[in-house]
Scaffold this motif. Sequence first.
Motif, PDB file in Angstrom:
ATOM      1  N   SER A   1       4.445   2.674   8.475  1.00 24.22           N
ATOM      2  CA  SER A   1       4.778   1.987   7.224  1.00 24.22           C
ATOM      3  C   SER A   1       6.146   1.333   7.325  1.00 24.22           C
ATOM      4  O   SER A   1       7.035   1.838   8.014  1.00 24.22           O
ATOM      5  CB  SER A   1       4.775   2.986   6.064  1.00 24.22           C
ATOM      6  OG  SER A   1       3.502   3.594   5.923  1.00 24.22           O
TER       7      SER A   1
ATOM      8  N   LYS B   1       6.962   2.468   2.715  1.00 21.65           N
ATOM      9  CA  LYS B   1       7.572   3.754   2.375  1.00 21.65           C
ATOM     10  C   LYS B   1       8.995   3.502   1.897  1.00 21.65           C
ATOM     11  O   LYS B   1       9.523   2.384   2.030  1.00 21.65           O
ATOM     12  CB  LYS B   1       7.595   4.655   3.616  1.00 21.65           C
ATOM     13  CG  LYS B   1       8.451   4.079   4.746  1.00 21.65           C
ATOM     14  CD  LYS B   1       8.449   4.957   5.978  1.00 21.65           C
ATOM     15  CE  LYS B   1       9.323   4.331   7.084  1.00 21.65           C
ATOM     16  NZ  LYS B   1       9.349   5.182   8.304  1.00 21.65           N
TER      17      LYS B   1
ATOM     18  N   GLU C   1       0.828  -1.203   0.000  1.00 15.30           N
ATOM     19  CA  GLU C   1       0.000   0.000   0.000  1.00 15.30           C
ATOM     20  C   GLU C   1       0.868   1.261   0.000  1.00 15.30           C
ATOM     21  O   GLU C   1       1.590   1.526   0.963  1.00 15.30           O
ATOM     22  CB  GLU C   1      -0.925  -0.024   1.218  1.00 15.30           C
ATOM     23  CG  GLU C   1      -1.612   1.280   1.543  1.00 15.30           C
ATOM     24  CD  GLU C   1      -2.631   1.694   0.488  1.00 15.30           C
ATOM     25  OE1 GLU C   1      -2.279   2.571  -0.319  1.00 15.30           O
ATOM     26  OE2 GLU C   1      -3.750   1.148   0.501  1.00 15.30           O
TER      27      GLU C   1
ATOM     28  N   ASN D   1       2.478   7.882   0.914  1.00 17.49           N
ATOM     29  CA  ASN D   1       3.925   7.876   1.108  1.00 17.49           C
ATOM     30  C   ASN D   1       4.721   8.241  -0.143  1.00 17.49           C
ATOM     31  O   ASN D   1       5.944   8.072  -0.165  1.00 17.49           O
ATOM     32  CB  ASN D   1       4.364   6.519   1.657  1.00 17.49           C
ATOM     33  CG  ASN D   1       3.936   6.329   3.093  1.00 17.49           C
ATOM     34  OD1 ASN D   1       3.764   7.286   3.832  1.00 17.49           O
ATOM     35  ND2 ASN D   1       3.721   5.083   3.494  1.00 17.49           N
TER      36      ASN D   1
ATOM     37  N   TYR E   1      -3.536   3.705  13.772  1.00 15.79           N
ATOM     38  CA  TYR E   1      -2.364   3.951  12.934  1.00 15.79           C
ATOM     39  C   TYR E   1      -1.208   4.467  13.782  1.00 15.79           C
ATOM     40  O   TYR E   1      -1.129   5.659  14.049  1.00 15.79           O
ATOM     41  CB  TYR E   1      -2.726   4.965  11.846  1.00 15.79           C
ATOM     42  CG  TYR E   1      -3.937   4.592  11.058  1.00 15.79           C
ATOM     43  CD1 TYR E   1      -3.829   3.777   9.937  1.00 15.79           C
ATOM     44  CD2 TYR E   1      -5.197   5.018  11.450  1.00 15.79           C
ATOM     45  CE1 TYR E   1      -4.945   3.410   9.213  1.00 15.79           C
ATOM     46  CE2 TYR E   1      -6.327   4.647  10.735  1.00 15.79           C
ATOM     47  CZ  TYR E   1      -6.188   3.851   9.621  1.00 15.79           C
ATOM     48  OH  TYR E   1      -7.293   3.475   8.915  1.00 15.79           O
TER      49      TYR E   1
ATOM     50  N   GLU F   1      -2.438  -6.813   3.316  1.00 14.45           N
ATOM     51  CA  GLU F   1      -2.157  -5.446   2.871  1.00 14.45           C
ATOM     52  C   GLU F   1      -1.263  -4.772   3.910  1.00 14.45           C
ATOM     53  O   GLU F   1      -1.529  -4.850   5.111  1.00 14.45           O
ATOM     54  CB  GLU F   1      -3.467  -4.681   2.717  1.00 14.45           C
ATOM     55  CG  GLU F   1      -3.280  -3.235   2.267  1.00 14.45           C
ATOM     56  CD  GLU F   1      -4.610  -2.502   2.174  1.00 14.45           C
ATOM     57  OE1 GLU F   1      -4.966  -2.087   1.067  1.00 14.45           O
ATOM     58  OE2 GLU F   1      -5.290  -2.354   3.210  1.00 14.45           O
TER      59      GLU F   1
ATOM     60  N   ASP G   1       1.886   8.914   6.040  1.00 15.75           N
ATOM     61  CA  ASP G   1       1.676   7.612   6.669  1.00 15.75           C
ATOM     62  C   ASP G   1       2.979   6.918   7.051  1.00 15.75           C
ATOM     63  O   ASP G   1       2.991   5.718   7.341  1.00 15.75           O
ATOM     64  CB  ASP G   1       0.870   6.705   5.731  1.00 15.75           C
ATOM     65  CG  ASP G   1      -0.541   7.213   5.508  1.00 15.75           C
ATOM     66  OD1 ASP G   1      -1.026   7.985   6.356  1.00 15.75           O
ATOM     67  OD2 ASP G   1      -1.154   6.850   4.485  1.00 15.75           O
TER      68      ASP G   1
ATOM     69  N   HIS H   1      -2.079  -2.956  10.039  1.00 16.13           N
ATOM     70  CA  HIS H   1      -1.496  -1.671  10.440  1.00 16.13           C
ATOM     71  C   HIS H   1      -0.530  -1.829  11.613  1.00 16.13           C
ATOM     72  O   HIS H   1      -0.112  -0.829  12.197  1.00 16.13           O
ATOM     73  CB  HIS H   1      -2.604  -0.690  10.829  1.00 16.13           C
ATOM     74  CG  HIS H   1      -3.523  -0.356   9.702  1.00 16.13           C
ATOM     75  ND1 HIS H   1      -4.835   0.013   9.897  1.00 16.13           N
ATOM     76  CD2 HIS H   1      -3.325  -0.349   8.363  1.00 16.13           C
ATOM     77  CE1 HIS H   1      -5.413   0.237   8.724  1.00 16.13           C
ATOM     78  NE2 HIS H   1      -4.511   0.015   7.788  1.00 16.13           N
TER      79      HIS H   1
ATOM     80  N   SER I   1      -0.380   4.414  -0.297  1.00 12.50           N
ATOM     81  CA  SER I   1      -1.134   5.443   0.431  1.00 12.50           C
ATOM     82  C   SER I   1      -0.561   6.826   0.113  1.00 12.50           C
ATOM     83  O   SER I   1      -0.437   7.188  -1.050  1.00 12.50           O
ATOM     84  CB  SER I   1      -1.157   5.138   1.934  1.00 12.50           C
ATOM     85  OG  SER I   1       0.142   5.132   2.483  1.00 12.50           O
TER      86      SER I   1
ATOM     87  N   HIS J   1       1.145  -1.055   4.528  1.00 11.24           N
ATOM     88  CA  HIS J   1       1.654   0.232   4.088  1.00 11.24           C
ATOM     89  C   HIS J   1       3.182   0.191   4.067  1.00 11.24           C
ATOM     90  O   HIS J   1       3.809  -0.357   4.976  1.00 11.24           O
ATOM     91  CB  HIS J   1       1.205   1.339   5.036  1.00 11.24           C
ATOM     92  CG  HIS J   1      -0.251   1.674   4.935  1.00 11.24           C
ATOM     93  ND1 HIS J   1      -1.252   0.826   5.364  1.00 11.24           N
ATOM     94  CD2 HIS J   1      -0.883   2.774   4.451  1.00 11.24           C
ATOM     95  CE1 HIS J   1      -2.431   1.395   5.159  1.00 11.24           C
ATOM     96  NE2 HIS J   1      -2.236   2.573   4.603  1.00 11.24           N
TER      97      HIS J   1
END
Length: 350
Positions: free
Chosen positions: A252, A239, A19, A23, A187, A235, A248, A216, A21, A237
């Motif tokens: 991540s 970066k 993901e 980033n 988060y 899934e 985010d 998360h 998002s 997140h």
Amino acid sequence: MKISDSIISPVEKPYIIAEVSANHGGKLSQAMDLVAAAADAGASAVKFQTYTADTMTIECDRPEFRIENAESLWNGRTLYDLYDEAHTPWDWHEPLFEEAKRLGIHAFSSGFDETAIDFLETLDPPCYKVASFEHTFIPLLEKVAQTKKPVIVSCGLASMDEIQKSVQTLTNAQSGPLCLLACTSSYPASVADSNLRRIPALKEAFPGCQIGLSDHTIGSTAAIAAVALGACVFEKHFKLSGDDTSVDAAFSVTPEGLRDYVDAINDAWAALGEAKFGAASDSEAQSLQFRRSIYVVADIGEGEAFTRDNIKCIRPGLGLETEHFSSVLGKTAAKTIERGTPLSLALVAG
């Protein structure tokens, strides 16, 4: 369920979504680097978010349009300001999708309103994602269903009644196959708040849906446990390394962390194996030699009786099985037998 060329099922290799998002940090080049990092980490797909600040909310400074939560990463910001910074410009989508295709991974997005779905359809994504905060947005669900493509729905914050309604809405609108993701909408989320027992509960309540985890948490502990509970879509997140400023970034993983995450999930899935008993593999079969079996431990002449002094149950396991030990005692040797010989029925007279 099938997403492009990938079969989604607990008996197939897990489908892992990287993901992006927010980033990308407002830079197309950074977003392109994230696509490459997702592919290099072994993710199945890279996912974006398609909205603008104006399709999400209005520019307003009333208290209800401002995040007032000391524990929030975005405390003090207005919704409009946050979404304006975090959104992925729509004209980036085509080059990002093309780059993902070139690198051999799927690309799709969470569309946050009907106009986003109309736009995304021009790019022909293999599936759609519905974010946790949108799963009660019935017009969006009906719009997504019209595409007839597979739909992945995050269930963060959702009651069972709300999930039932969302699934029923999609089903009534004759959507494509459905996947529900257990999710904790914090988060980051703590591992202790993962409540992964929701996964078998969702499997039981919605037997026609695949089940997964929108994760998360920090690390892979929750995902590994989710594999064991039957989750088949994940899934996470992510970066770029060194990015501490994107919206985010705080929850991540880096590309290296994403690779470790993918490897941990795939290893956990491989460890499930099959309900096989006995020697389940060639390598395990080699260990059979370390069982005990009946061996001759002293030279025995032809016609001599087998006794506890000249035969024993020892390792390796190449001789007669130990269940025959009592029945062999007192019988005689069919021929001369040298010490260290594995006993066989052929060496026992009559």
